[in-house]
Design a protein around this motif. Structure first.
Motif, PDB file in Angstrom:
ATOM      1  N   LYS A  75       0.833  -1.194   0.000  1.00 39.62           N
ATOM      2  CA  LYS A  75       0.000   0.000   0.000  1.00 39.62           C
ATOM      3  C   LYS A  75       0.871   1.248   0.000  1.00 39.62           C
ATOM      4  CE  LYS A  75      -2.346  -1.063   3.709  1.00 39.62           C
ATOM      5  NZ  LYS A  75      -3.355  -0.982   4.792  1.00 39.62           N
ATOM      6  N   ALA A  76       0.426   2.253  -0.711  1.00 43.75           N
ATOM      7  CA  ALA A  76       1.141   3.530  -0.720  1.00 43.75           C
ATOM      8  C   ALA A  76       0.936   4.230   0.613  1.00 43.75           C
ATOM      9  CB  ALA A  76       0.612   4.404  -1.859  1.00 43.75           C
ATOM     10  N   GLU A  77       1.846   5.120   0.950  1.00 42.69           N
ATOM     11  CA  GLU A  77       1.693   5.888   2.182  1.00 42.69           C
ATOM     12  C   GLU A  77       0.500   6.823   2.067  1.00 42.69           C
ATOM     13  OE1 GLU A  77       4.831   7.988   4.023  1.00 42.69           O
ATOM     14  OE2 GLU A  77       6.256   6.337   3.865  1.00 42.69           O
ATOM     15  N   CYS A  78      -0.219   6.983   3.166  1.00 44.18           N
ATOM     16  CA  CYS A  78      -1.322   7.928   3.179  1.00 44.18           C
ATOM     17  C   CYS A  78      -0.772   9.342   2.954  1.00 44.18           C
ATOM     18  CB  CYS A  78      -2.070   7.870   4.513  1.00 44.18           C
ATOM     19  SG  CYS A  78      -2.853   6.280   4.857  1.00 44.18           S
ATOM     20  N   PRO A  79      -1.512  10.185   2.245  1.00 46.55           N
ATOM     21  CA  PRO A  79      -1.022  11.549   1.992  1.00 46.55           C
ATOM     22  C   PRO A  79      -0.813  12.317   3.292  1.00 46.55           C
ATOM     23  CG  PRO A  79      -3.337  11.338   1.386  1.00 46.55           C
ATOM     24  CD  PRO A  79      -2.847   9.955   1.663  1.00 46.55           C
ATOM     25  N   LYS A  80       0.100  13.287   3.229  1.00 49.09           N
ATOM     26  CA  LYS A  80       0.413  14.079   4.418  1.00 49.09           C
ATOM     27  C   LYS A  80      -0.837  14.763   4.952  1.00 49.09           C
ATOM     28  CE  LYS A  80       3.767  17.426   6.162  1.00 49.09           C
ATOM     29  NZ  LYS A  80       4.932  18.291   5.819  1.00 49.09           N
ATOM     30  N   GLU A  81      -1.671  15.261   4.042  1.00 48.41           N
ATOM     31  CA  GLU A  81      -2.954  15.842   4.442  1.00 48.41           C
ATOM     32  C   GLU A  81      -4.074  14.978   3.879  1.00 48.41           C
ATOM     33  OE1 GLU A  81      -5.596  19.914   3.791  1.00 48.41           O
ATOM     34  OE2 GLU A  81      -3.421  20.055   3.942  1.00 48.41           O
ATOM     35  N   SER A  82      -4.817  14.371   4.752  1.00 49.48           N
ATOM     36  CA  SER A  82      -5.875  13.458   4.332  1.00 49.48           C
ATOM     37  C   SER A  82      -6.950  14.185   3.515  1.00 49.48           C
ATOM     38  CB  SER A  82      -6.521  12.810   5.561  1.00 49.48           C
ATOM     39  OG  SER A  82      -7.697  12.121   5.192  1.00 49.48           O
ATOM     40  N   PRO A  83      -7.380  13.594   2.406  1.00 39.94           N
ATOM     41  CA  PRO A  83      -8.461  14.191   1.613  1.00 39.94           C
ATOM     42  C   PRO A  83      -9.829  14.061   2.284  1.00 39.94           C
ATOM     43  CG  PRO A  83      -7.837  12.070   0.691  1.00 39.94           C
ATOM     44  CD  PRO A  83      -6.853  12.356   1.788  1.00 39.94           C
ATOM     45  N   LEU A  84      -9.878  13.349   3.407  1.00 37.34           N
ATOM     46  CA  LEU A  84     -11.154  13.106   4.088  1.00 37.34           C
ATOM     47  C   LEU A  84     -11.486  14.175   5.129  1.00 37.34           C
ATOM     48  CD1 LEU A  84     -10.700   9.262   4.724  1.00 37.34           C
ATOM     49  CD2 LEU A  84     -11.730  10.375   2.744  1.00 37.34           C
ATOM     50  N   GLY A  90     -11.125  -1.875  19.492  1.00 37.50           N
ATOM     51  CA  GLY A  90     -10.657  -0.520  19.740  1.00 37.50           C
ATOM     52  C   GLY A  90      -9.604  -0.011  18.779  1.00 37.50           C
ATOM     53  N   GLU A  91      -9.258  -0.799  17.771  1.00 39.01           N
ATOM     54  CA  GLU A  91      -8.160  -0.457  16.864  1.00 39.01           C
ATOM     55  C   GLU A  91      -8.656  -0.285  15.435  1.00 39.01           C
ATOM     56  OE1 GLU A  91      -3.734  -2.237  15.609  1.00 39.01           O
ATOM     57  OE2 GLU A  91      -4.962  -3.215  17.135  1.00 39.01           O
ATOM     58  N   TYR A  92      -8.034   0.643  14.722  1.00 36.62           N
ATOM     59  CA  TYR A  92      -8.413   0.917  13.332  1.00 36.62           C
ATOM     60  C   TYR A  92      -7.157   1.164  12.508  1.00 36.62           C
ATOM     61  CZ  TYR A  92     -10.100   3.496   9.248  1.00 36.62           C
ATOM     62  OH  TYR A  92     -10.349   3.912   7.951  1.00 36.62           O
ATOM     63  N   GLU A  93      -7.205   0.729  11.239  1.00 35.02           N
ATOM     64  CA  GLU A  93      -6.105   0.976  10.316  1.00 35.02           C
ATOM     65  C   GLU A  93      -6.695   1.230   8.935  1.00 35.02           C
ATOM     66  OE1 GLU A  93      -1.714  -0.926   9.321  1.00 35.02           O
ATOM     67  OE2 GLU A  93      -3.147  -2.039  10.541  1.00 35.02           O
ATOM     68  N   PRO A  94      -6.234   2.250   8.211  1.00 29.30           N
ATOM     69  CA  PRO A  94      -6.770   2.519   6.875  1.00 29.30           C
ATOM     70  C   PRO A  94      -6.583   1.315   5.962  1.00 29.30           C
ATOM     71  CG  PRO A  94      -5.369   4.333   7.602  1.00 29.30           C
ATOM     72  CD  PRO A  94      -5.180   3.223   8.591  1.00 29.30           C
ATOM     73  N   SER A  95      -7.578   1.056   5.113  1.00 26.25           N
ATOM     74  CA  SER A  95      -7.520  -0.110   4.232  1.00 26.25           C
ATOM     75  C   SER A  95      -6.812   0.180   2.914  1.00 26.25           C
ATOM     76  CB  SER A  95      -8.942  -0.611   3.942  1.00 26.25           C
ATOM     77  OG  SER A  95      -9.709   0.413   3.315  1.00 26.25           O
ATOM     78  N   LEU A 130     -10.582  10.467  13.994  1.00 27.74           N
ATOM     79  CA  LEU A 130      -9.285   9.842  13.754  1.00 27.74           C
ATOM     80  C   LEU A 130      -9.256   9.082  12.432  1.00 27.74           C
ATOM     81  CD1 LEU A 130      -8.630   8.498  17.371  1.00 27.74           C
ATOM     82  CD2 LEU A 130      -7.568  10.487  16.290  1.00 27.74           C
ATOM     83  N   GLN A 131     -10.372   8.492  12.033  1.00 23.86           N
ATOM     84  CA  GLN A 131     -10.431   7.779  10.760  1.00 23.86           C
ATOM     85  C   GLN A 131     -10.296   8.740   9.585  1.00 23.86           C
ATOM     86  OE1 GLN A 131     -14.003   5.275  10.894  1.00 23.86           O
ATOM     87  NE2 GLN A 131     -13.458   4.732  12.997  1.00 23.86           N
ATOM     88  N   ARG A 132     -10.877   9.925   9.709  1.00 20.73           N
ATOM     89  CA  ARG A 132     -10.728  10.920   8.639  1.00 20.73           C
ATOM     90  C   ARG A 132      -9.279  11.392   8.522  1.00 20.73           C
ATOM     91  NH1 ARG A 132     -15.561  12.968  10.963  1.00 20.73           N
ATOM     92  NH2 ARG A 132     -14.483  14.806  11.794  1.00 20.73           N
ATOM     93  N   GLN A 133      -8.530  11.281   9.595  1.00 22.50           N
ATOM     94  CA  GLN A 133      -7.104  11.623   9.559  1.00 22.50           C
ATOM     95  C   GLN A 133      -6.242  10.476   9.016  1.00 22.50           C
ATOM     96  OE1 GLN A 133      -5.802  13.180  13.359  1.00 22.50           O
ATOM     97  NE2 GLN A 133      -7.252  14.878  13.310  1.00 22.50           N
ATOM     98  N   GLN A 134      -6.862   9.351   8.686  1.00 21.77           N
ATOM     99  CA  GLN A 134      -6.193   8.177   8.107  1.00 21.77           C
ATOM    100  C   GLN A 134      -5.033   7.690   8.986  1.00 21.77           C
ATOM    101  OE1 GLN A 134      -5.446   9.806   4.057  1.00 21.77           O
ATOM    102  NE2 GLN A 134      -6.905   8.280   3.343  1.00 21.77           N
TER     103      GLN A 134
END
Length: 346
Positions: free
Chosen positions: A77-86, A114-119, A151-155
């Motif tokens: 997976k590519a790195e999440c962008p520095k500023e999330s588009p969400l 209690g844990e989340y990770e971007p897909s 926090l999910q919108r922040q990826q």
């Protein structure tokens, strides 16, 4: 005698003719046999090449046949962008009295234990959010309802730990946060720790819950103070420190029983290590404080000023390295990890 001579000559000619015929036949047979040998030699000399071609063809067929059955290596997976588009920016918060834990769970299906990770990308940091808690179930529900999507919108790759103080002894926020740090590291080598009061809800998701190269204070203003910093050195409410930064200051002091003083003690520890506190812009670092009365068992700590005066002398031996407690319950609920501990008494 003359009668016999002509017959004798005829016989001799016949022998010569027969001999000549036999000789020619032998020569013809030799020639034929030699040709077969040459052909065999040619076939023999060509056979290695034929075998090589056969091997290549077999390998090609094997590759083509095996390819559909091979398990493909997942593409990294590519790195999440520095500023999330969400990110949405400032949002209007609501605190519905009818809200239930099941409602929050149903809106956060991507959260497990209690844990989340971007897909779809790799998060820039792994973050453990630590919430000290006792008898604030409604506040916790409101915070979880807003904090998970925030926090999910922040990826981010994150997990939320709620550290419950067992018993009815005076509340000790700082020691509970030390416990949360130590317990969370048993699960994962979290890069960043956010120390979060249960009654403060972030309003703007541009207030990133990630750590910086310096300790980070996330609460510049709240509704209860007109969105202004409480005082110049304020380092309470919600703070973020890397795993190494928190270890370097030896965590919080364990001696602050009751309300007040422990966040100033942490600030002194940070300053003693020549670190500088950083803050997001004031229009971003805004929080809503959910109203509540002072809890029984969390009265103002009248000894806090004396303890603050001792911080430079005791910080090396009072903190993470002296934090003792007994784990009563560790329960992985859908929205958070519940750690209930007995931390003793003053």
């Amino acid at each position: 005698m003359g009668f016999c001579l002509p017959g004798y000559k005829t016989l001799r000619r016949g022998k010569y003719v027969l001999l000549l015929f036999v000789s020619l036949s032998v020569l013809a047979w030799i020639a034929t046999f030699s040709g077969e040998i040459v052909k065999s030699a040619q076939i023999f000399s060509a056979s290695p090449q034929t075998l090589v071609q056969a091997d290549s063809l077999r390998d090609q067929l094997n590759t083509e046949t095996a390819a559909p059955n091979q398990i493909e290596t997942p593409t990294p997976k590519a790195e999440c962008p520095k500023e999330s588009p969400l990110l949405q920016g400032a949002v209007k918060l609501s605190f519905e009295s009818s809200l239930t834990l099941k409602d929050v769970e149903s809106k956060n299906k991507g959260v497990t234990d209690g844990e989340y990770e971007p897909s779809d990308c790799t998060a820039s940091q792994s973050v453990a959010v630590l919430i000290p808690h006792r008898s604030r179930e409604r506040h916790l529900l409101y915070l979880l309802n807003h904090l998970h999507p925030f926090l999910q919108r922040q990826q981010l790759h994150y997990a939320i730990y709620v550290i419950q103080q067992a018993g009815d002894a005076t509340f000790n926020r700082a020691k509970l946060l030390n416990v949360g740090y130590l317990e969370a590291l048993k699960d994962y080598s979290w890069e960043c720790f956010v120390f979060h009061d249960v009654d403060l809800v972030p309003e703007n998701d541009h207030n990133l819950y990630v750590c910086d190269n310096q300790p980070k204070h996330l609460v510049v203003g709240r509704n209860a103070t007109g969105y202004k910093l409480r005082y110049k050195g304020y380092f309470g409410g919600v703070t973020a420190m890397t795993k190494d930064q928190f270890l370097q200051v030896n965590g919080f002091s364990n001696t602050y029983w009751g309300w007040g003083g422990e966040d100033d003690d942490l600030r002194i520890r940070v300053e003693l290590q020549k670190m500088k506190i950083v803050r997001p812009p004031a229009d971003v670092a805004r929080y809503t404080m959910v109203f509540h009365k002072r809890d029984s068992g969390n009265e103002i700590n009248k000894d806090r000023m004396r303890l603050l005066g001792q911080t430079p002398l005791v910080w090396k031996k009072d903190g993470l390295n002296s934090c003792t407690y007994k784990t009563m319950l560790l329960e992985r609920q859908p929205l958070y990890v519940n750690v209930t501990v007995d931390i003793g008494k003053p």
